[in-house]
Enzyme design. Structure first.
Site, PDB file in Angstrom:
ATOM      1  N   ARG A 212       0.940  -1.276   0.056  1.00  0.00           N
ATOM      2  CA  ARG A 212       0.091   0.072   0.026  1.00  0.00           C
ATOM      3  C   ARG A 212       0.902   1.163   0.104  1.00  0.00           C
ATOM      4  O   ARG A 212       0.637   2.129  -0.528  1.00  0.00           O
ATOM      5  CB  ARG A 212      -1.066   0.025   1.326  1.00  0.00           C
ATOM      6  CG  ARG A 212      -2.264  -0.887   0.937  1.00  0.00           C
ATOM      7  CD  ARG A 212      -3.011  -0.872   2.105  1.00  0.00           C
ATOM      8  NE  ARG A 212      -2.594  -1.414   3.326  1.00  0.00           N
ATOM      9  CZ  ARG A 212      -3.138  -2.596   3.735  1.00  0.00           C
ATOM     10  NH1 ARG A 212      -3.871  -3.377   3.252  1.00  0.00           N
ATOM     11  NH2 ARG A 212      -2.597  -3.179   5.043  1.00  0.00           N
ATOM     12  N   PHE A 228     -10.751  -5.073  -5.739  1.00  0.00           N
ATOM     13  CA  PHE A 228     -10.755  -5.776  -4.566  1.00  0.00           C
ATOM     14  C   PHE A 228     -10.159  -5.140  -3.437  1.00  0.00           C
ATOM     15  O   PHE A 228      -9.408  -5.081  -2.567  1.00  0.00           O
ATOM     16  CB  PHE A 228     -10.064  -7.096  -4.715  1.00  0.00           C
ATOM     17  CG  PHE A 228     -10.391  -7.836  -5.818  1.00  0.00           C
ATOM     18  CD1 PHE A 228     -11.487  -8.877  -5.665  1.00  0.00           C
ATOM     19  CD2 PHE A 228      -9.444  -7.828  -6.854  1.00  0.00           C
ATOM     20  CE1 PHE A 228     -11.632  -9.557  -6.735  1.00  0.00           C
ATOM     21  CE2 PHE A 228      -9.766  -8.646  -8.091  1.00  0.00           C
ATOM     22  CZ  PHE A 228     -11.204  -9.348  -8.022  1.00  0.00           C
ATOM     23  N   ASP A 250     -15.558  -3.336  -4.784  1.00  0.00           N
ATOM     24  CA  ASP A 250     -15.659  -4.367  -3.917  1.00  0.00           C
ATOM     25  C   ASP A 250     -17.162  -4.924  -4.202  1.00  0.00           C
ATOM     26  O   ASP A 250     -17.800  -4.055  -4.045  1.00  0.00           O
ATOM     27  CB  ASP A 250     -15.180  -3.943  -2.352  1.00  0.00           C
ATOM     28  CG  ASP A 250     -14.633  -5.481  -1.714  1.00  0.00           C
ATOM     29  OD1 ASP A 250     -13.391  -5.583  -1.471  1.00  0.00           O
ATOM     30  OD2 ASP A 250     -15.452  -6.263  -1.235  1.00  0.00           O
ATOM     31  N   ASP A 300      -5.818  -6.803  -6.030  1.00  0.00           N
ATOM     32  CA  ASP A 300      -5.533  -7.539  -4.919  1.00  0.00           C
ATOM     33  C   ASP A 300      -6.630  -8.642  -4.466  1.00  0.00           C
ATOM     34  O   ASP A 300      -7.408  -8.422  -3.521  1.00  0.00           O
ATOM     35  CB  ASP A 300      -5.316  -6.605  -3.900  1.00  0.00           C
ATOM     36  CG  ASP A 300      -4.782  -7.125  -2.432  1.00  0.00           C
ATOM     37  OD1 ASP A 300      -4.275  -8.364  -2.710  1.00  0.00           O
ATOM     38  OD2 ASP A 300      -5.243  -6.788  -1.468  1.00  0.00           O
ATOM     39  N   CYS A 340      -2.354 -13.987  -3.121  1.00  0.00           N
ATOM     40  CA  CYS A 340      -2.318 -14.261  -1.794  1.00  0.00           C
ATOM     41  C   CYS A 340      -2.337 -15.765  -1.485  1.00  0.00           C
ATOM     42  O   CYS A 340      -2.796 -16.297  -0.375  1.00  0.00           O
ATOM     43  CB  CYS A 340      -3.195 -13.490  -0.828  1.00  0.00           C
ATOM     44  SG  CYS A 340      -4.683 -13.777  -1.249  1.00  0.00           S
TER      45      CYS A 340
END
Ligand code: SAH
Length: 396
Positions: A212, A228, A250, A300, A340
């Protein structure tokens, strides 16, 4: 007498390299009876002691190692030692980077398989993910109170993986005051609101802190698409970096509501920030069809892969959204893209981005690489601990 788990012949190799898991296929027999999560001794096929571990009869990971020292018992003092060791590193990091929130215990990488503890200000948020961690609940809590007397403890063990361990999901205050609905934390000069009780995971994605921050360096005068977004950490950072406009996307309205509040809390220009409740996969296609262009896109997504059988499908998903993002970028624009999923190796992820660029018909240069922040360390014996990776790519 401690129950002994005897390994099949030749199956001690990974333990000798201090990998902390014993898979069910490596077990020859259990000598004695052990309860869910009870502490047992792991021995090779000749009966030689290897490790002290927690027994998970219902999991494919049949035992998880607590200690490699034969004379170490798994008690309150053991957890105090582990917490103190972990805290030393986080204290140094917190002082260096001005943090009030960080991952205090990162499971295997801090020598405590199945234990996740995040610190948000004076709240410790605990996730006990394995049978062994749950069995030690009382010792863990007492040790935490000893090491962090000023902190309240909140349990967020409401995670589906507990079912694989034969455990129910739990959540609630353990000691101290109830966390407020939105707790402000500090991250690299930003203030961010964290919903400990109802947010994702323990409330916030601490692992993306440094990525970030990196966004700020690419944001000047840019039109930014933050895919996201969750509670908008990347958006706040982009605004601080001087972006012209940032659209956060989102599916969760609750997350977007907090994202808006985060922009306000940092006294940033709300007229430059938009919040779209939408499915990223669909919105990217709509933007492509309507000819929208961006200078910086952040991608992300949540974890797409829970097990190996899902890897192929996940590859297609990653390629799809990254191809669309590449198409939406102006020449010279930057894509910050992440995975991730622990099962997605860094080189495979890089290859997917390369394939996405080919399909998009654009040239892409890899210009920076990211990983989980340093309060999520990776212990050498457990390389699986590296789960979050990302790239900044310049699209021509
Ligand atoms: N970038 C965030 C973390 C992202 S977590 C941060 O810095 O904090 C992943 C987010 O994706 C979650 O908020 C989840 O609600 C959202 N999500 C999951 N599937 C989605 C989809 N198909 N479209 C849009 N958002 C989605």
């Amino acid at each position: 007498m401690t129950v002994r788990l005897i390994l099949a012949k030749g199956r001690e190799k990974s333990l000798l390299r201090r990998h902390p898991w014993v898979f069910s296929g490596a077990v020859a027999r259990l000598e004695g009876k052990a309860q869910l999560g009870e502490t047992i001794d792991v021995c090779d096929s000749n009966g030689k002691w290897l490790a002290r571990a927690a027994y998970s009869p219902e999991s494919q990971i049949r035992a998880r190692v607590w200690s490699w020292q034969a004379d170490e018992s798994i008690d309150i003092a053991f957890f105090v030692r582990r917490f103190e060791q972990a805290q030393q590193w986080r204290e140094w990091l917190a002082a260096r980077d001005g943090l009030d929130s960080y991952r205090l215990i990162a499971g295997e990488s801090d020598g405590l398989p199945g234990v996740t503890i995040d610190r948000f200000g004076n709240f410790l948020v605990m996730q006990l993910l394995s049978a062994g961690a749950e069995y030690q609940r009382a010792a863990i809590i007492t040790a935490l109170q000893h090491c962090f007397p000023g902190c309240a403890i909140y349990d967020r063990s409401d995670v589906a993986v507990r079912k694989k361990e034969g455990l129910a999901l739990t959540q609630g205050t353990v000691t101290g005051e109830l966390p407020p609905p939105l707790l402000p934390i500090t991250e690299h000069g930003m203030k961010l609101l964290v919903d400990i009780q109802g947010g994702h995971k323990t409330g916030y994605y601490l692992d993306q802190r440094d990525s970030r921050l990196a966004t700020r360096r690419y944001a000047q005068d840019a039109r930014v698409l933050n895919c996201f977004s969750y509670t908008g950490g990347f958006a706040v950072s982009a605004l601080m970096g001087g972006c012209k406009e940032v659209i956060s996307v989102d599916t969760s309205q609750e997350a977007l509501d907090v994202a808006r509040q985060n922009v306000e809390l940092n006294e940033l220009d709300l007229s430059r920030a938009q919040f779209e409740r939408d499915d990223v996969f669909k919105l990217l296609r709509r933007y492509r069809d309507s000819g929208e262009k961006f200078d910086l896109i952040i991608m992300d997504p949540p974890k797409f892969v829970e097990n190996k059988s899902q890897l192929m499908g996940a590859c297609r998903g990653y390629k799809d959204i990254n191809m669309l993002a590449i198409q939406l970028l102006n020449p010279g624009g930057v894509l910050m893209t992440f995975s991730c999923s622990g099962l997605m190796a860094t080189d495979l992820f890089q290859k997917i981005i390369a394939d996405a660029a080919l399909d998009a018909g654009r040239e892409v240069q890899f210009i920076e690489q990211f990983r989980q922040a340093a309060d999520h360390p990776v212990i050498a014996s457990y390389p699986e601990g590296l789960y979050l990776k990302g790239f900044a790519c310049r699209v021509m």
